[in-house]
Design an enzyme around this catalytic site. Structure first.
Site, mmCIF file in Angstrom:
data_model
loop_
_atom_site.group_PDB
_atom_site.id
_atom_site.type_symbol
_atom_site.label_atom_id
_atom_site.label_comp_id
_atom_site.label_asym_id
_atom_site.label_seq_id
_atom_site.Cartn_x
_atom_site.Cartn_y
_atom_site.Cartn_z
ATOM 1 C CE1 TYR A 1 7.675 -5.113 -8.887
ATOM 2 C CE2 TYR A 1 6.051 -5.630 -7.194
ATOM 3 C CZ TYR A 1 7.031 -4.810 -7.689
ATOM 4 O OH TYR A 1 7.376 -3.664 -7.004
ATOM 5 C CE LYS B 1 5.881 -2.483 -10.402
ATOM 6 N NZ LYS B 1 5.194 -2.224 -9.116
#
EC number: 4.3.3.7
Length: 292
Positions: free
Chosen positions: A133, A161
Protein backbone atom coordinates in the site's frame (compact mmCIF):
# COMPACT_ATOMS: atom_id res chain seq x y z
CA UNK A 1 -9.71 -12.70 -5.45
CA UNK A 2 -8.32 -9.14 -5.33
CA UNK A 3 -10.12 -7.29 -8.10
CA UNK A 4 -13.18 -5.18 -8.77
CA UNK A 5 -14.81 -3.03 -6.11
CA UNK A 6 -13.16 -3.40 -2.70
CA UNK A 7 -14.33 -1.26 0.20
CA UNK A 8 -11.95 0.37 2.66
CA UNK A 9 -14.43 -0.17 5.46
CA UNK A 10 -15.13 2.34 8.22
CA UNK A 11 -15.09 1.15 11.83
CA UNK A 12 -18.28 2.26 13.62
CA UNK A 13 -18.19 3.34 17.27
CA UNK A 14 -20.81 3.63 19.99
CA UNK A 15 -21.41 7.04 21.65
CA UNK A 16 -19.06 6.01 24.49
CA UNK A 17 -16.25 5.24 22.06
CA UNK A 18 -16.39 1.45 21.93
CA UNK A 19 -16.51 -0.48 18.65
CA UNK A 20 -20.13 -0.89 17.53
CA UNK A 21 -20.30 -4.50 16.39
CA UNK A 22 -24.02 -4.31 15.63
CA UNK A 23 -23.38 -1.57 13.07
CA UNK A 24 -20.33 -3.45 11.81
CA UNK A 25 -22.45 -6.49 11.01
CA UNK A 26 -24.96 -4.25 9.26
CA UNK A 27 -22.17 -2.81 7.12
CA UNK A 28 -20.88 -6.24 6.13
CA UNK A 29 -24.38 -7.37 5.11
CA UNK A 30 -24.84 -4.11 3.17
CA UNK A 31 -21.71 -4.83 1.13
CA UNK A 32 -22.61 -8.44 0.49
CA UNK A 33 -26.02 -7.37 -0.81
CA UNK A 34 -24.50 -4.58 -2.95
CA UNK A 35 -22.04 -6.84 -4.74
CA UNK A 36 -18.84 -5.51 -3.19
CA UNK A 37 -15.99 -7.86 -4.12
CA UNK A 38 -13.97 -7.69 -0.88
CA UNK A 39 -13.64 -5.76 2.37
CA UNK A 40 -10.53 -4.17 3.85
CA UNK A 41 -10.95 -4.26 7.63
CA UNK A 42 -9.09 -1.82 9.86
CA UNK A 43 -7.14 0.03 7.23
CA UNK A 44 -6.66 3.80 7.18
CA UNK A 45 -10.38 4.39 6.63
CA UNK A 46 -11.09 1.96 9.47
CA UNK A 47 -9.15 4.20 11.88
CA UNK A 48 -6.44 1.64 12.49
CA UNK A 49 -4.21 4.25 14.12
CA UNK A 50 -6.63 4.77 17.02
CA UNK A 51 -7.53 1.15 17.77
CA UNK A 52 -5.69 -0.89 20.37
CA UNK A 53 -3.98 -4.08 19.22
CA UNK A 54 -6.71 -6.12 20.89
CA UNK A 55 -9.46 -4.10 19.20
CA UNK A 56 -7.69 -4.32 15.85
CA UNK A 57 -7.56 -8.11 15.97
CA UNK A 58 -11.13 -8.42 17.25
CA UNK A 59 -12.60 -6.13 14.58
CA UNK A 60 -10.90 -8.12 11.83
CA UNK A 61 -12.02 -11.43 13.34
CA UNK A 62 -15.62 -10.23 13.77
CA UNK A 63 -15.67 -8.92 10.20
CA UNK A 64 -14.62 -12.36 8.97
CA UNK A 65 -17.29 -13.92 11.19
CA UNK A 66 -20.01 -11.58 9.92
CA UNK A 67 -19.02 -12.18 6.29
CA UNK A 68 -19.65 -15.93 6.69
CA UNK A 69 -17.52 -16.66 3.65
CA UNK A 70 -19.69 -14.55 1.35
CA UNK A 71 -16.80 -12.26 0.39
CA UNK A 72 -13.09 -12.14 1.24
CA UNK A 73 -11.79 -10.02 4.10
CA UNK A 74 -8.42 -8.27 3.84
CA UNK A 75 -6.83 -7.13 7.10
CA UNK A 76 -5.01 -3.84 7.44
CA UNK A 77 -1.68 -4.58 9.10
CA UNK A 78 0.55 -1.60 8.46
CA UNK A 79 2.93 -0.14 11.03
CA UNK A 80 5.98 2.10 10.97
CA UNK A 81 8.04 -0.49 12.85
CA UNK A 82 8.68 -3.72 10.99
CA UNK A 83 8.41 -5.85 14.14
CA UNK A 84 4.95 -4.39 14.81
CA UNK A 85 3.76 -5.15 11.28
CA UNK A 86 5.10 -8.69 11.65
CA UNK A 87 3.30 -9.03 15.00
CA UNK A 88 -0.01 -7.98 13.43
CA UNK A 89 0.51 -10.55 10.71
CA UNK A 90 1.10 -13.26 13.31
CA UNK A 91 -1.91 -12.26 15.41
CA UNK A 92 -4.24 -12.25 12.39
CA UNK A 93 -2.84 -15.32 10.69
CA UNK A 94 -5.56 -17.68 11.90
CA UNK A 95 -8.60 -15.39 11.67
CA UNK A 96 -9.71 -16.56 8.24
CA UNK A 97 -8.59 -13.50 6.31
CA UNK A 98 -7.84 -13.68 2.60
CA UNK A 99 -4.94 -11.23 2.66
CA UNK A 100 -3.04 -8.44 4.36
CA UNK A 101 -2.99 -4.79 3.27
CA UNK A 102 0.23 -3.31 4.61
CA UNK A 103 0.90 0.40 4.28
CA UNK A 104 4.43 1.71 3.87
CA UNK A 105 6.03 2.68 7.20
CA UNK A 106 5.04 6.24 8.02
CA UNK A 107 6.80 9.14 9.76
CA UNK A 108 10.29 7.59 9.87
CA UNK A 109 10.75 7.88 6.07
CA UNK A 110 12.70 4.71 5.19
CA UNK A 111 14.83 4.40 2.08
CA UNK A 112 13.76 2.22 -0.84
CA UNK A 113 16.01 -0.55 0.49
CA UNK A 114 14.38 -0.17 3.89
CA UNK A 115 10.96 -0.55 2.28
CA UNK A 116 12.08 -3.69 0.47
CA UNK A 117 13.47 -5.26 3.63
CA UNK A 118 10.36 -4.26 5.61
CA UNK A 119 7.97 -6.01 3.24
CA UNK A 120 10.27 -8.96 2.75
CA UNK A 121 10.28 -9.51 6.53
CA UNK A 122 6.47 -9.46 6.59
CA UNK A 123 6.19 -11.86 3.67
CA UNK A 124 8.53 -14.36 5.30
CA UNK A 125 6.21 -14.64 8.31
CA UNK A 126 3.12 -15.85 6.48
CA UNK A 127 1.78 -17.73 3.49
CA UNK A 128 -1.21 -15.38 3.30
CA UNK A 129 -1.13 -12.97 0.32
CA UNK A 130 0.24 -9.50 1.01
CA UNK A 131 -0.97 -6.32 -0.72
CA UNK A 132 1.49 -3.43 -0.72
CA UNK A 133 0.00 0.00 0.00
CA UNK A 134 1.64 3.19 -1.25
CA UNK A 135 0.04 6.43 -0.05
CA UNK A 136 2.79 9.07 0.19
CA UNK A 137 0.31 11.84 0.99
CA UNK A 138 -0.18 10.23 4.40
CA UNK A 139 3.10 8.45 5.06
CA UNK A 140 5.72 10.92 3.77
CA UNK A 141 7.44 8.11 1.85
CA UNK A 142 6.89 7.09 -1.77
CA UNK A 143 7.56 3.49 -2.79
CA UNK A 144 9.04 3.74 -6.26
CA UNK A 145 8.01 1.43 -9.13
CA UNK A 146 11.44 -0.20 -9.09
CA UNK A 147 10.92 -1.23 -5.47
CA UNK A 148 7.43 -2.52 -6.18
CA UNK A 149 8.88 -4.58 -9.03
CA UNK A 150 11.49 -6.14 -6.73
CA UNK A 151 8.83 -6.97 -4.17
CA UNK A 152 6.54 -8.47 -6.80
CA UNK A 153 9.07 -11.28 -7.22
CA UNK A 154 8.36 -12.48 -3.67
CA UNK A 155 5.87 -15.33 -3.89
CA UNK A 156 3.12 -14.09 -1.58
CA UNK A 157 3.39 -10.38 -2.35
CA UNK A 158 0.61 -10.34 -4.90
CA UNK A 159 -0.73 -6.82 -5.35
CA UNK A 160 -0.28 -3.08 -4.91
CA UNK A 161 -2.79 -0.50 -3.72
CA UNK A 162 -1.56 2.67 -5.41
CA UNK A 163 -2.99 5.81 -3.82
CA UNK A 164 -0.55 8.23 -5.42
CA UNK A 165 -3.10 9.38 -8.00
CA UNK A 166 -0.29 9.24 -10.57
CA UNK A 167 -1.82 7.41 -13.51
CA UNK A 168 1.50 7.22 -15.34
CA UNK A 169 2.56 4.59 -12.83
CA UNK A 170 0.03 2.03 -14.04
CA UNK A 171 2.00 1.37 -17.20
CA UNK A 172 5.31 1.43 -15.31
CA UNK A 173 4.10 -1.11 -12.77
CA UNK A 174 2.53 -3.27 -15.46
CA UNK A 175 5.80 -3.30 -17.41
CA UNK A 176 8.16 -3.81 -14.48
CA UNK A 177 6.28 -6.18 -12.16
CA UNK A 178 6.00 -9.92 -12.63
CA UNK A 179 3.13 -11.31 -14.68
CA UNK A 180 -0.04 -11.70 -12.67
CA UNK A 181 0.81 -8.99 -10.14
CA UNK A 182 -2.43 -7.15 -9.32
CA UNK A 183 -2.71 -3.35 -9.48
CA UNK A 184 -5.45 -1.69 -7.43
CA UNK A 185 -6.24 2.01 -7.31
CA UNK A 186 -6.46 3.68 -3.93
CA UNK A 187 -7.82 6.93 -5.33
CA UNK A 188 -11.55 7.06 -6.08
CA UNK A 189 -11.39 10.10 -8.35
CA UNK A 190 -8.98 8.38 -10.76
CA UNK A 191 -10.00 4.78 -10.10
CA UNK A 192 -11.92 4.20 -13.32
CA UNK A 193 -9.11 5.61 -15.47
CA UNK A 194 -6.67 3.47 -13.49
CA UNK A 195 -8.58 0.34 -14.52
CA UNK A 196 -8.83 1.57 -18.09
CA UNK A 197 -5.04 1.80 -18.16
CA UNK A 198 -4.58 -1.76 -16.94
CA UNK A 199 -5.51 -1.92 -13.25
CA UNK A 200 -7.78 -4.59 -11.84
CA UNK A 201 -9.91 -2.62 -9.41
CA UNK A 202 -10.13 -0.05 -6.64
CA UNK A 203 -9.94 -0.07 -2.85
CA UNK A 204 -12.49 2.62 -2.27
CA UNK A 205 -13.72 5.08 0.35
CA UNK A 206 -16.76 6.01 -1.76
CA UNK A 207 -17.78 2.35 -1.70
CA UNK A 208 -18.75 2.74 1.97
CA UNK A 209 -21.89 4.62 0.96
CA UNK A 210 -22.27 3.94 -2.79
CA UNK A 211 -21.49 0.25 -2.79
CA UNK A 212 -23.87 -0.92 -5.50
CA UNK A 213 -22.83 1.85 -7.89
CA UNK A 214 -19.14 1.23 -7.29
CA UNK A 215 -19.56 -2.50 -7.86
CA UNK A 216 -21.51 -1.97 -11.06
CA UNK A 217 -19.00 0.58 -12.34
CA UNK A 218 -15.98 -1.61 -11.65
CA UNK A 219 -17.59 -4.72 -13.12
CA UNK A 220 -18.51 -2.82 -16.29
CA UNK A 221 -14.95 -1.50 -16.53
CA UNK A 222 -13.42 -4.93 -16.09
CA UNK A 223 -15.70 -6.15 -18.88
CA UNK A 224 -14.34 -3.37 -21.11
CA UNK A 225 -17.58 -1.36 -21.04
CA UNK A 226 -15.90 1.90 -20.17
CA UNK A 227 -18.51 4.23 -21.66
CA UNK A 228 -21.20 2.73 -19.43
CA UNK A 229 -18.89 2.79 -16.43
CA UNK A 230 -18.04 6.44 -17.11
CA UNK A 231 -21.70 7.44 -16.77
CA UNK A 232 -21.76 6.08 -13.22
CA UNK A 233 -18.37 7.57 -12.42
CA UNK A 234 -19.44 11.02 -13.55
CA UNK A 235 -22.47 10.88 -11.24
CA UNK A 236 -20.21 9.91 -8.34
CA UNK A 237 -17.35 12.31 -9.09
CA UNK A 238 -18.40 15.09 -6.70
CA UNK A 239 -18.77 12.45 -4.00
CA UNK A 240 -15.32 11.02 -4.78
CA UNK A 241 -13.85 14.47 -4.21
CA UNK A 242 -15.99 15.79 -1.35
CA UNK A 243 -15.43 12.73 0.81
CA UNK A 244 -11.95 14.20 1.23
CA UNK A 245 -13.05 17.76 2.01
CA UNK A 246 -11.76 17.02 5.51
CA UNK A 247 -9.43 14.25 6.61
CA UNK A 248 -10.80 10.84 5.67
CA UNK A 249 -12.73 9.06 7.14
CA UNK A 250 -14.41 12.11 8.71
CA UNK A 251 -16.74 12.93 5.77
CA UNK A 252 -17.62 9.35 4.84
CA UNK A 253 -18.45 8.46 8.43
CA UNK A 254 -20.77 11.46 8.67
CA UNK A 255 -22.42 10.44 5.40
CA UNK A 256 -22.81 6.81 6.49
CA UNK A 257 -24.53 7.95 9.68
CA UNK A 258 -26.77 10.35 7.78
CA UNK A 259 -27.81 7.49 5.49
CA UNK A 260 -28.57 5.23 8.44
CA UNK A 261 -25.81 2.74 7.67
CA UNK A 262 -24.27 3.14 11.13
CA UNK A 263 -25.91 4.12 14.41
CA UNK A 264 -23.38 6.79 15.33
CA UNK A 265 -20.93 8.88 13.33
CA UNK A 266 -18.33 9.48 16.01
CA UNK A 267 -14.60 9.06 15.50
CA UNK A 268 -11.75 8.73 17.96
CA UNK A 269 -9.54 11.69 18.72
CA UNK A 270 -7.56 13.25 17.21
CA UNK A 271 -10.19 12.83 14.46
CA UNK A 272 -13.34 14.87 15.02
CA UNK A 273 -16.84 15.07 13.61
CA UNK A 274 -17.35 16.75 10.23
CA UNK A 275 -17.44 20.52 10.69
CA UNK A 276 -20.74 22.34 10.31
CA UNK A 277 -19.63 24.29 7.18
CA UNK A 278 -18.62 21.05 5.44
CA UNK A 279 -21.87 19.19 6.10
CA UNK A 280 -24.01 20.80 3.37
CA UNK A 281 -21.17 20.25 0.89
CA UNK A 282 -21.09 16.51 1.58
CA UNK A 283 -24.89 16.39 1.66
CA UNK A 284 -25.00 18.01 -1.79
CA UNK A 285 -22.56 15.41 -3.09
CA UNK A 286 -24.83 12.64 -1.77
CA UNK A 287 -27.74 14.25 -3.59
CA UNK A 288 -25.82 14.60 -6.86
CA UNK A 289 -24.80 10.94 -6.61
CA UNK A 290 -28.49 10.01 -6.22
CA UNK A 291 -27.78 7.74 -3.27
CA UNK A 292 -29.54 9.79 -0.56
Amino acid sequence: MFSGSIVALITPFTPDGEVDYISLKKLVDFHVDAGTDAIVSVGTTGESATLTVEEHVKVVAKTVEFAEGRLPIIAGTGANATHEAVTFSRLLNNTGIAGYLSVTPYYNKPTQEGLFLHYNAIAQETDIPVILYNVPGRTAVDMRPETVARLSEIKNIVALKDATGDLSRVAKHREMCKEGFVLLSGDDATGLEFVKLGGQGVISVTNNIAAADMAKMMHLALDGKFDEAAIINQRLMTLHKNLFIESSPIPVKWAAHKMGLIANGDLRLPLTQLSEPARPIVAQALSEACIY
